[in-house]
Design an enzyme around this catalytic site. Structure first.
Site, PDB file in Angstrom:
ATOM      1  N   GLY A  55       0.851  -1.190   0.000  1.00 51.42           N
ATOM      2  CA  GLY A  55       0.000   0.000   0.000  1.00 51.42           C
ATOM      3  C   GLY A  55       0.877   1.226   0.000  1.00 51.42           C
ATOM      4  O   GLY A  55       2.074   1.136   0.291  1.00 51.42           O
ATOM      5  N   CYS A  82       5.345  -6.070   1.704  1.00 52.42           N
ATOM      6  CA  CYS A  82       5.678  -4.650   1.635  1.00 52.42           C
ATOM      7  C   CYS A  82       4.981  -3.875   2.766  1.00 52.42           C
ATOM      8  O   CYS A  82       5.281  -4.115   3.926  1.00 52.42           O
ATOM      9  CB  CYS A  82       5.354  -4.100   0.246  1.00 52.42           C
ATOM     10  SG  CYS A  82       6.165  -2.522  -0.056  1.00 52.42           S
ATOM     11  N   TYR A  83       4.017  -3.003   2.447  1.00 55.22           N
ATOM     12  CA  TYR A  83       3.319  -2.281   3.521  1.00 55.22           C
ATOM     13  C   TYR A  83       2.762  -3.269   4.550  1.00 55.22           C
ATOM     14  O   TYR A  83       2.819  -3.031   5.756  1.00 55.22           O
ATOM     15  CB  TYR A  83       2.177  -1.450   2.931  1.00 55.22           C
ATOM     16  CG  TYR A  83       1.397  -0.667   3.971  1.00 55.22           C
ATOM     17  CD1 TYR A  83       1.882   0.545   4.447  1.00 55.22           C
ATOM     18  CD2 TYR A  83       0.182  -1.138   4.474  1.00 55.22           C
ATOM     19  CE1 TYR A  83       1.183   1.271   5.402  1.00 55.22           C
ATOM     20  CE2 TYR A  83      -0.525  -0.426   5.443  1.00 55.22           C
ATOM     21  CZ  TYR A  83      -0.014   0.782   5.898  1.00 55.22           C
ATOM     22  OH  TYR A  83      -0.697   1.492   6.844  1.00 55.22           O
ATOM     23  N   HIS A 169       8.155  -7.813  -3.301  1.00 47.51           N
ATOM     24  CA  HIS A 169       6.872  -8.226  -3.872  1.00 47.51           C
ATOM     25  C   HIS A 169       6.990  -9.586  -4.561  1.00 47.51           C
ATOM     26  O   HIS A 169       7.368  -9.648  -5.726  1.00 47.51           O
ATOM     27  CB  HIS A 169       6.387  -7.181  -4.888  1.00 47.51           C
ATOM     28  CG  HIS A 169       5.945  -5.912  -4.250  1.00 47.51           C
ATOM     29  ND1 HIS A 169       4.650  -5.718  -3.814  1.00 47.51           N
ATOM     30  CD2 HIS A 169       6.618  -4.781  -3.948  1.00 47.51           C
ATOM     31  CE1 HIS A 169       4.552  -4.520  -3.277  1.00 47.51           C
ATOM     32  NE2 HIS A 169       5.727  -3.927  -3.332  1.00 47.51           N
ATOM     33  N   GLU A 171       4.709 -11.324  -5.746  1.00 46.77           N
ATOM     34  CA  GLU A 171       3.658 -11.515  -6.761  1.00 46.77           C
ATOM     35  C   GLU A 171       4.040 -11.016  -8.143  1.00 46.77           C
ATOM     36  O   GLU A 171       3.446 -11.427  -9.131  1.00 46.77           O
ATOM     37  CB  GLU A 171       2.357 -10.833  -6.290  1.00 46.77           C
ATOM     38  CG  GLU A 171       2.370  -9.297  -6.267  1.00 46.77           C
ATOM     39  CD  GLU A 171       3.008  -8.688  -5.020  1.00 46.77           C
ATOM     40  OE1 GLU A 171       3.761  -9.395  -4.325  1.00 46.77           O
ATOM     41  OE2 GLU A 171       2.782  -7.497  -4.759  1.00 46.77           O
ATOM     42  N   ASP A 227     -16.476 -13.516 -22.107  1.00 50.44           N
ATOM     43  CA  ASP A 227     -17.222 -13.693 -20.857  1.00 50.44           C
ATOM     44  C   ASP A 227     -18.650 -14.173 -21.099  1.00 50.44           C
ATOM     45  O   ASP A 227     -19.099 -15.138 -20.481  1.00 50.44           O
ATOM     46  CB  ASP A 227     -17.247 -12.390 -20.044  1.00 50.44           C
ATOM     47  CG  ASP A 227     -15.842 -11.874 -19.765  1.00 50.44           C
ATOM     48  OD1 ASP A 227     -14.897 -12.683 -19.876  1.00 50.44           O
ATOM     49  OD2 ASP A 227     -15.694 -10.684 -19.472  1.00 50.44           O
ATOM     50  N   LYS A 370      -9.867 -13.201 -15.632  1.00 48.13           N
ATOM     51  CA  LYS A 370     -10.016 -13.409 -17.077  1.00 48.13           C
ATOM     52  C   LYS A 370      -9.330 -14.702 -17.550  1.00 48.13           C
ATOM     53  O   LYS A 370      -9.896 -15.458 -18.340  1.00 48.13           O
ATOM     54  CB  LYS A 370      -9.422 -12.211 -17.822  1.00 48.13           C
ATOM     55  CG  LYS A 370      -9.778 -12.137 -19.276  1.00 48.13           C
ATOM     56  CD  LYS A 370     -11.139 -11.512 -19.418  1.00 48.13           C
ATOM     57  CE  LYS A 370     -11.577 -11.356 -20.847  1.00 48.13           C
ATOM     58  NZ  LYS A 370     -12.853 -10.621 -20.903  1.00 48.13           N
TER      59      LYS A 370
END
Ligand code: XMP
Length: 514
Positions: A55, A82-83, A169, A171, A227, A370
């Site tokens: 964040g 992180c944050y 991070h 991710e 979709d 997605k």
């Protein structure tokens, strides 16, 4: 059976959806919740693990996002990123302050491979760092498990309490062994079994849709996009011809697209569903006559779409359920799930009508990203060309014809676009760019063809690379491909005498022209 769930607690960082996607890639189901979510709600979910996101704030400042310390007493494993790592230390008695050296970018991090989090990770590994503050002192009970030259506490852990925190991070793909670390967390720390797989999702959804729908009638607005196609096929597998799909051809589709959609979903197609194609081209062109302003055009197309859909729905009579192709990022972005406040202003022809007479909405893809929708589509046997289709805006070619829309202009842009798509695919660039199309400028200019002077339109070609469509770069398509496309367009498309390539990124331009 209750599905095992990891909760991502969102503190407003930019990579939060990415964390959830990476966890799901490890076959563990994951949901994003705002840090404002009550601890009672978290307990109700009974998560196998919790991840605190990054964040933009400093955790030691007043009014910064925080959470009740009680969360550390739930006995649920927690990973702070992180944050999130700084907040964990701040709340548990460590020290966080402004770092003497701000770290940004790919940094070599030393990790203690005895840690469960870093099992099978290289002792020196490249990680993505982006922080102004740092942990200057670990909280009592925690030991340091990773460090860099400028960041003495790059990761800490308290294995007895299953609390872990990383400054970098895991991710983002720049963290070379990040997925391994997240996988270590969900499997070795949280003890997940990995029950989130698309084949079981499809099976489970079919079962629960059948249960919910019973003998009811179901209505679906089918656009031919990924979709709505996946939603429709899922429903059709579940309830067969209790489902009716309405496909509105607004005359602003790509060349042959209406027929392609009909070929797959219509009476001669692969599915046993009631398929209604409404050829409403003339109606839309009539409404759009003389209208030049982009927002006005979008509004007219959106409203007219709803009118047409509504009329068709009335013919069917009362329906019990309306299907919508909502997907997880829409849910998160509308503020229901995470902390992000971006609201989409885009009109999605997927189906908006809330005044069609129905009892309930079914959103079978509501929890999917997605790429998961695409996987589910493949599981359901939908043709690959539909599943991997590039995005196409609801208002269709309406936003790719600058200024007034006429049937003749639609034909020009359809033909030019078909040529561009053909040439891009022939050159193998369809796999390298994320979106590509032709647009019709409303510029007329002088040219010469044969010995004749011409005064005709200019087509603009666009091709972009992007990961999230929020920013994009113009793709460097080889000149040869652009050249071949150009000569084909001016030769084959009547009233076009000039072809331009759009070199602009987003920002400052948008991907579409209007
Ligand atoms: P822009 O033009 O805003 O487009 O850079 C970003 C992405 O969104 C698509 N787009 C739309 N999608 N309804 C949609 O469902 C719309 O009204 C709409 N307008 C733009 C665009 O094709 C690109 O992928």
């Amino acid at each position: 059976m209750k599905r095992e769930t990891v909760v991502v607690l969102d503190f407003g960082g930019q990579y939060n959806q990415l964390i959830a996607r990476r966890v799901r890639e490890c076959n563990v189901y994951c949901e994003i919740y705002s840090y404002k979510t009550s601890i009672e709600k978290i307990k109700e979910i009974q998560p196998k693990g919790i991840i605190f996101t990054g964040g933009p704030n400093s955790c030691y400042e007043e009014d910064s996002p925080t959470y009740s310390k009680e969360i550390f007493e739930l006995g649920v494993p927690i990973l702070g990123i992180c944050y999130g790592s700084q907040l964990m230390m701040h709340l548990l008695g460590g020290k966080v302050e402004k770092a003497p050296v701000r770290e940004y970018g790919k940094i070599e991090v030393n990790v203690d491979t005895h840690s469960k989090l870093f099992q099978d990770v290289s002792p020196k590994t490249i990680c993505w760092m982006s922080h102004n503050d740092y942990i200057s002192k670990a909280a009592p009970g925690f030991s340091i498990s990773a460090w860099t030259n400028d960041c003495p506490v790059a990761a800490v852990e308290n294995p007895e309490k299953n609390l872990y925190a990383v400054q970098f991070h895991p991710e983002v793909l720049h963290t070379q062994e990040g997925t391994k670390m997240l996988s270590n967390f969900v499997y070795h720390v949280c003890g997940c079994a990995g029950d989130w797989k698309m084949d079981s999702f499809v099976e489970e959804s079919i079962r629960s849709i059948r249960e919910k729908v019973g003998n009811g009638k179901v209505l679906c607005a089918l656009s031919g996009g990924v979709d709505s196609s996946v939603a429709a096929v899922l429903l059709s597998k579940a309830v067969g011809n209790q489902l009716t799909c309405v496909f509105v051809d607004h005359g602003l589709l790509r060349k042959n697209e209406g027929d392609e959609v009909e070929a797959v979903f219509g009476p001669n197609g692969n599915y046993n569903l009631n398929f209604i194609r409404v050829n409403a081209q003339e109606r839309f062109y009539e409404k759009l006559k003389g209208v030049e302003e982009p927002e006005k055009k979008r509004k007219i197309i959106g409203e007219e779409f709803i009118r047409v859909f509504e009329e068709e729905a009335k013919k069917i009579g009362t329906v019990d359920f309306l299907v919508q192709g909502t997907i997880y990022p829409d849910v998160v972005e509308s503020g229901v799930g995470g902390e992000s406040t971006v609201i989409k202003s885009h009109h999605n022809v997927g189906g908006l009508p809330d005044y069609v007479d129905f009892k309930e909405i079914i959103e079978p893809l509501r929890n999917l990203f997605k790429d998961e929708v695409r996987q589910a589509g493949l599981e359901l046997g939908i043709p690959e060309y539909l599943v991997f289709r590039q995005p196409f805006p609801g208002p269709g070619l309406g936003v790719r014809i600058i200024g007034e829309i006429t049937a003749d202009k639609v034909r020009m842009v359809q033909d030019a676009d078909a040529i561009w798509r053909e040439e891009i695919a022939r050159a193998g660039w369809d796999k390298k760019v994320n979106q590509y199309f032709a647009a019709l400028t409303n510029m007329k200019s002088v040219g010469v063809m044969g010995d004749e002077r011409t005064y005709d339109y200019a087509i603009a070609l666009r091709a972009v690379t992007t990961t999230d469509f929020m920013t994009a770069e113009s793709a460097e398509i080889p000149w040869e491909v652009i050249g071949r496309t150009t000569s084909r367009i001016v030769n084959e498309v009547k009233h076009v005498n000039r072809v331009l390539y759009d070199c602009t990124g987003k920002p400052p331009a948008t991907i579409e022209f209007e």
